[in-house]
Design a protein around this motif. Structure first.
Motif: not given
Length: 103
Positions: A48-57, A75-79
């Motif tokens: 996850t990216k610090p400060g943007d924990e809703t984006s993750f791999f 987006s709040t979506y994942q592929f």
């Protein structure tokens, strides 16, 4: 550095390198871009990216495939997709991370 200042831990999340060596090169790239390793197991890796924990791999190694989940920018979506080889999964992760960070 004094050896008493060194903290030893068996917690794989706190260790500096990814436990699953099949993703060691990609791990270095994530760190270069400032992503944090938040899950560090042989069968499950997440950044996850610090400060943007809703984006993750998210990477899950299953019995017959490797499942990779990547964030869709703005987006709040994942592929989610799957691969049968570590090399393919690593190449895909590298491409998607670079795309995510540059666009």
């Amino acid at each position: 550095m004094n050896t008493q200042d060194t903290m030893l831990t068996s917690d794989p999340v706190l260790c500096s390198t990814v436990v699953n060596k099949g993703f060691a090169i990609v791990d270095a790239l994530f760190k270069e871009y400032g992503w944090t390793l938040v899950t560090n197991e042989m069968v499950w890796i997440a950044y996850t990216k610090p400060g943007d924990e809703t984006s993750f791999f998210d990477i899950k190694v299953l019995a017959d495939k490797i499942r990779v989940s990547v964030p869709i920018k703005h987006s709040t979506y994942q592929f989610v997709t799957t691969f049968t080889e570590y090399y393919e999964a690593s190449e895909y992760l590298e491409q998607k991370l670079c795309d995510y960070m540059t666009k």
